[in-house]
Design a protein around this motif. Structure first.
Motif, PDB file in Angstrom:
ATOM      1  N   ARG B  16       0.837  -1.196   0.000  1.00 50.59           N
ATOM      2  CA  ARG B  16       0.000   0.000   0.000  1.00 50.59           C
ATOM      3  C   ARG B  16       0.883   1.262   0.000  1.00 50.59           C
ATOM      4  NH1 ARG B  16      -4.852   2.093  -1.350  1.00 50.59           N
ATOM      5  NH2 ARG B  16      -5.414   3.743   0.087  1.00 50.59           N
ATOM      6  N   ILE B  20       0.664   4.056  -2.873  1.00 52.08           N
ATOM      7  CA  ILE B  20       0.398   5.476  -2.600  1.00 52.08           C
ATOM      8  C   ILE B  20       1.516   6.333  -3.187  1.00 52.08           C
ATOM      9  CG2 ILE B  20       0.298   7.225  -0.776  1.00 52.08           C
ATOM     10  CD1 ILE B  20      -1.272   5.298   0.915  1.00 52.08           C
ATOM     11  N   ASP B  23       1.302   6.450  -7.009  1.00 53.12           N
ATOM     12  CA  ASP B  23       0.210   7.337  -7.415  1.00 53.12           C
ATOM     13  C   ASP B  23       0.629   8.794  -7.298  1.00 53.12           C
ATOM     14  OD1 ASP B  23      -1.442   5.372  -8.104  1.00 53.12           O
ATOM     15  OD2 ASP B  23      -2.706   5.431  -6.309  1.00 53.12           O
ATOM     16  N   GLY B  24       1.320   9.086  -6.196  1.00 50.68           N
ATOM     17  CA  GLY B  24       1.789  10.452  -5.975  1.00 50.68           C
ATOM     18  C   GLY B  24       2.727  10.907  -7.068  1.00 50.68           C
ATOM     19  N   TYR B  27       0.921  11.569 -10.309  1.00 49.44           N
ATOM     20  CA  TYR B  27       0.153  12.810 -10.300  1.00 49.44           C
ATOM     21  C   TYR B  27       1.035  14.012 -10.612  1.00 49.44           C
ATOM     22  CZ  TYR B  27      -3.169  16.331  -8.817  1.00 49.44           C
ATOM     23  OH  TYR B  27      -4.010  17.400  -8.783  1.00 49.44           O
ATOM     24  N   ARG B 388       3.833  19.829  -0.839  1.00 45.29           N
ATOM     25  CA  ARG B 388       2.869  18.843  -0.372  1.00 45.29           C
ATOM     26  C   ARG B 388       2.586  18.949   1.113  1.00 45.29           C
ATOM     27  NH1 ARG B 388       5.444  13.536  -2.817  1.00 45.29           N
ATOM     28  NH2 ARG B 388       3.537  12.541  -2.108  1.00 45.29           N
ATOM     29  N   GLU B 391      -0.880  17.934   1.882  1.00 44.77           N
ATOM     30  CA  GLU B 391      -1.142  16.509   1.746  1.00 44.77           C
ATOM     31  C   GLU B 391      -0.543  15.734   2.917  1.00 44.77           C
ATOM     32  OE1 GLU B 391       0.495  14.931  -1.865  1.00 44.77           O
ATOM     33  OE2 GLU B 391       0.773  13.010  -0.847  1.00 44.77           O
ATOM     34  N   LEU B 395      -2.546  13.518   5.650  1.00 47.78           N
ATOM     35  CA  LEU B 395      -2.238  12.109   5.901  1.00 47.78           C
ATOM     36  C   LEU B 395      -1.960  11.888   7.386  1.00 47.78           C
ATOM     37  CD1 LEU B 395      -0.037  11.184   2.819  1.00 47.78           C
ATOM     38  CD2 LEU B 395      -2.329  10.381   3.349  1.00 47.78           C
ATOM     39  N   MET B 408       7.682   7.179   2.492  1.00 46.60           N
ATOM     40  CA  MET B 408       7.028   7.601   1.259  1.00 46.60           C
ATOM     41  C   MET B 408       7.968   8.484   0.431  1.00 46.60           C
ATOM     42  SD  MET B 408       3.272   9.198   1.059  1.00 46.60           S
ATOM     43  CE  MET B 408       3.424  10.933   0.848  1.00 46.60           C
TER      44      MET B 408
END
Ligand SMILES: Nc1ncnc2c1ncn2[C@@H]1O[C@H](COP(=O)(O)OP(=O)(O)OP(=O)(O)O)[C@@H](O)[C@H]1O
Ligand SMILES: [Mg+2]
Lengths: 257, 491
Positions: B16, B20, B23-24, B27, B388, B391, B395, B408
């Motif tokens: 996961r 994530i 995906d980041g 984007y 970020r 974001e 989170l 991350m």
């Protein structure tokens, strides 16, 4: 006029109820470029378990700051916050994360959805942090999206949705781990009357059926019909606190002005 | 009623976390690709230098080998015509390996047993060490230490005490010079001097006798002409004279090279004749008087022209036995290769020195480029973190642990490091290969160390990834430590 003071009947009535959030001498000041802004100037309040409390006050009065304090998102300059009689300042980072993840649901004034995630991913992220299996998270997430009426838009990203829709995704997300306390910073501000009403009904149901404690900052008059207590904040201080029954008498003074 | 009890937050699964992170990145693809480009440039630079120095080093050793082989004929024609000087023999012995022909041959000429020969070589090596030391000095320093002595005279000179004192005094004064041999050892070498000299003289005498034997069989021919027949009885003569001249390996090589030299000589002499000269002049569109040997070699690269050239040679009454058009083309080709070898030797003179054979200057350049890359990535990651804040804060409000936020960002940086590293190392490797091939020519294709280059590529990818990961640590730390609300405020 039925002024509510700590010595009133209401307080007597509440004496035997369990306190879920308590603040003691809460102060918060920000120092920015040499200017000291006092956002909160000493707040003492007890919020009971299962209660639905509305927080009102003009813009800049410190509502959001207060929410951050009781939501364990920020630390006060002076004073203490107890959540279920645990001093938030004593918690470790892991415990804080657990608290934020499982026990408190946040609906932010500015939604704060993650831009690169779909609606469903946004809703399931707190579940993932909480250790829920992906399949279960998915079905629960769809259920929550259904609850806010966005089931068929689960794959949309925030930029593809209107403000109101984003707000609803944020609400669904706040409920993802069945929180005990729900902190809503103006949850209906961007919604039309009808949708706003629906959201209020959802909140009411959560409060009545599941016993979720709801603390809700709002300018929405309809909130008055469903909340147990009202609290007015002005200039970082508690202006007054009243039971709903008491307030109904003085129509016109609801905004606390 | 719901009450609150608090436990520790579990860790997010790696899958996961990765999804994530990916995906980041997706984007913010554009920003990520700019960061990747920085890594690509740095890694490509590293890989380019690495590939070039690896190729250079390998080409250098390959060249030296090939040049050594191509000079076997010169060694033999010299050896069979002169016994050599005392110094040259000492140097020869010091540098040859104990299983070489030269070592055994010298042992035979000196009439020594194995132990004596080994001791002789050790001493020779010590003497060469002393020679090398003085040869590496500039004129003023050398003069201060040993006046104008050179070669074996140095040893003679140092044997007298006052000269030795002068040497020691000068050595202690000149700080920049280090003599890596103890004075006791030097004394031992000096004491051995007369004995060595005697042994060397024995070798010279033996060689002179052997050469006399060979000279008797020459009968008016040059040693080169004779060596062209080294596969036959002349090889036996050499062996009988006492030289070690391997019939299977050395003889064919020497004979072939001798023949080649003779043919080249014959061709170059043919330039003196009118018909051949005219042919070249015609071809180059110049006057016959301006024709030189280089032109001949240049035009002899095709079979058709070689045939015509051969005809003209016959016309001019020159001997052409053993010469065919193919041979002519082959000789011209050989000369070209020789030129390429010499060029390669010149280009690779500096190869193999310093770390990884990079040399000091390149190593420094590389270090700076890595530094720039590191700072670039740090900067890019800092920007990404600042961008970020919101974001990250969200989170954290949703229950992300500090560790997750760190992982991350470090992961994100690692991914970019891997992608940038792979692209960069391929780019750098290909550019390096191209450049080296352009410099040395395709006939060094065999000398390219593919395995080493692949290892270098792997190393560059790894380095790029590590660099990216390390550069991301500080920004990630900053991100992870943000209080959820503080971050929320920054827009
Ligand atoms: N991070 C900060 N730095 C400096 N000042 C701050 C910060 N956060 C809040 N403030 C100040 O604290 C005061 C209270 O702000 P807060 O956001 O709590 O108001 P609010 O009641 O939520 O207003 P609104 O109804 O507009 O949301 C304001 O004067 C604001 O300028
Ligand atoms: Mg606010």
């Amino acid at each position: 006029m039925a002024e509510t003071t700590p010595q009133s009947d209401a307080a007597q009535k509440n004496a035997d109820r369990r306190i879920i959030i308590r603040t003691v001498g809460l102060k918060k000041s920000y120092l920015m470029k040499g200017v000291l802004t006092e956002a909160l100037r000493g707040m003492d309040i007890e919020i009971f378990q299962g209660e639905f409390i509305s927080v009102m006050g003009p813009s800049g009065s410190g509502k959001s700051t207060f929410f951050n304090m009781i939501g364990a998102l920020d630390s006060p300059s002076v004073g203490r916050v107890f959540i279920d009689e645990v001093d938030v300042a004593q918690l470790t980072a892991e415990e804080l994360a657990y608290l934020r993840c499982h026990k408190i649901g946040y609906i932010f004034q500015s939604y704060n959805l993650i831009k690169y995630m779909t609606a469903l991913e946004n809703v399931t992220t707190p579940m993932a942090f909480g250790g829920v299996m992906p399949d279960e998270a998915r079905s629960r997430g769809m259920g929550l999206l259904d609850l806010v009426g966005l089931k068929d838009r689960w794959h949309h990203r925030p930029i593809e949705m209107s403000g109101g829709q984003q707000q609803r995704v944020a609400i669904a997300r706040s409920l993802s781990n069945n929180p005990s306390v729900l902190l809503c910073d103006e949850p209906t501000a961007n919604l039309d009357l009808h949708t706003g009403q629906e959201i209020l009904e959802i909140l009411q149901r959560l409060n009545k059926e599941k016993g979720v404690t709801i603390i809700c900052a709002t300018h929405d008059h309809r909130m008055m019909n469903i909340c147990d207590r009202l609290m007015w904040i002005r200039d970082g201080k508690i202006d007054r606190i009243a039971d709903r029954g008491d307030v109904h008498i003085e129509v016109g003074g609801i905004d606390g002005h | 009623m719901k009450s609150i009890n608090i436990a520790d937050q579990p860790w997010l699964s790696m899958r996961r976390t990765i999804s994530i992170t990916v995906d980041g990145i997706r984007y913010r693809l554009f920003r990520a690709s700019v960061t990747v480009a920085v890594i690509v440039v740095a890694v490509a630079f590293l890989m380019n230098i690495l590939a070039e120095s690896l190729i250079k080093r390998s080409v250098a050793s390959n060249t030296r080998e090939r040049i050594d082989t191509s000079r076997v004929i010169y060694n033999w024609s010299a050896k069979l015509s002169s016994p050599g000087s005392q110094e040259s023999i000492i140097i020869e012995v010091a540098n040859c390996s104990p299983d070489s022909d030269l070592y055994r041959e010298t042992q035979r000429f000196a009439a020594m047993n194995d132990d004596d020969m080994a001791a002789f070589q050790t001493h020779a090596q010590k003497i060469v060490f002393v020679f090398d030391f003085f040869n590496s000095l500039d004129y003023a320093k050398r003069r201060a230490m040993i006046h104008t002595a050179s070669g074996l005279e140095i040893l003679n000179r140092l044997r007298t005490p006052e000269n030795m004192e002068q040497f020691k005094l000068a050595l202690s004064r000149i700080r920049s010079v280090h003599f890596d041999m103890s004075f006791d050892e030097l004394d031992a070498v000096l004491a051995k001097g007369p004995e060595i000299r005697k042994q060397v003289k024995t070798i010279i005498t033996a060689r002179r006798n052997a050469i006399a034997v060979i000279n008797k069989t020459l009968k008016g021919k040059t040693i080169l002409e004779k060596l062209a027949t080294a596969n036959g009885p002349f090889g036996d003569t050499i062996r009988q004279a006492g030289f070690i001249f391997d019939a299977d390996q050395t003889a064919p090589l020497v004979a072939d090279q001798a023949q080649r030299l003779l043919d080249i000589l014959a061709l170059e002499e043919s330039m003196e004749e009118r018909p051949t000269r005219q042919l070249i002049a015609q071809q180059a569109n110049i006057l016959p008087a301006d024709v030189n040997v280089m032109m001949m070699w240049k035009y002899l690269d095709g079979k058709r022209f070689a045939t015509r050239y051969l005809e003209k040679m016959q016309e001019g009454g020159l001997k052409t036995e053993g010469l065919t058009p193919d041979r002519l083309v082959d000789l011209a080709q050989g000369r070209k290769e020789n030129a390429a070898l010499l060029r390669a030797e010149r280009l690779t003179l500096d190869a193999g020195k310093g770390v990884l054979g990079l040399g000091e200057r390149l190593g420094w350049l590389l270090f700076v480029s890595m530094l720039v890359c590191g700072i670039g990535i740090t900067n890019a990651m800092m920007m990404a973190v600042t961008e970020r804040f919101n974001e990250i804060a969200t989170l954290k409000c949703l229950g992300a642990l500090d560790g997750f936020i760190m992982i991350m960002f470090v992961l994100e940086s690692c991914f970019m490091g891997i992608v940038g590293g792979v692209i960069g190392s391929i780019l750098g490797g290909v550019i390096g290969l191209g450049r080296m091939l352009a410099a040395f020519g395709v006939n060094f294709l065999g000398a390219i160390p593919i395995g080493d280059i692949l290892v270098g590529m792997l190393m560059s990818v790894l380095l790029g990834t590590i660099l990216a990961a390390v550069a991301a640590v500080l920004p990630s730390f900053k991100a992870a430590r943000l209080a959820p609300m503080k971050a929320m405020r920054v827009e």
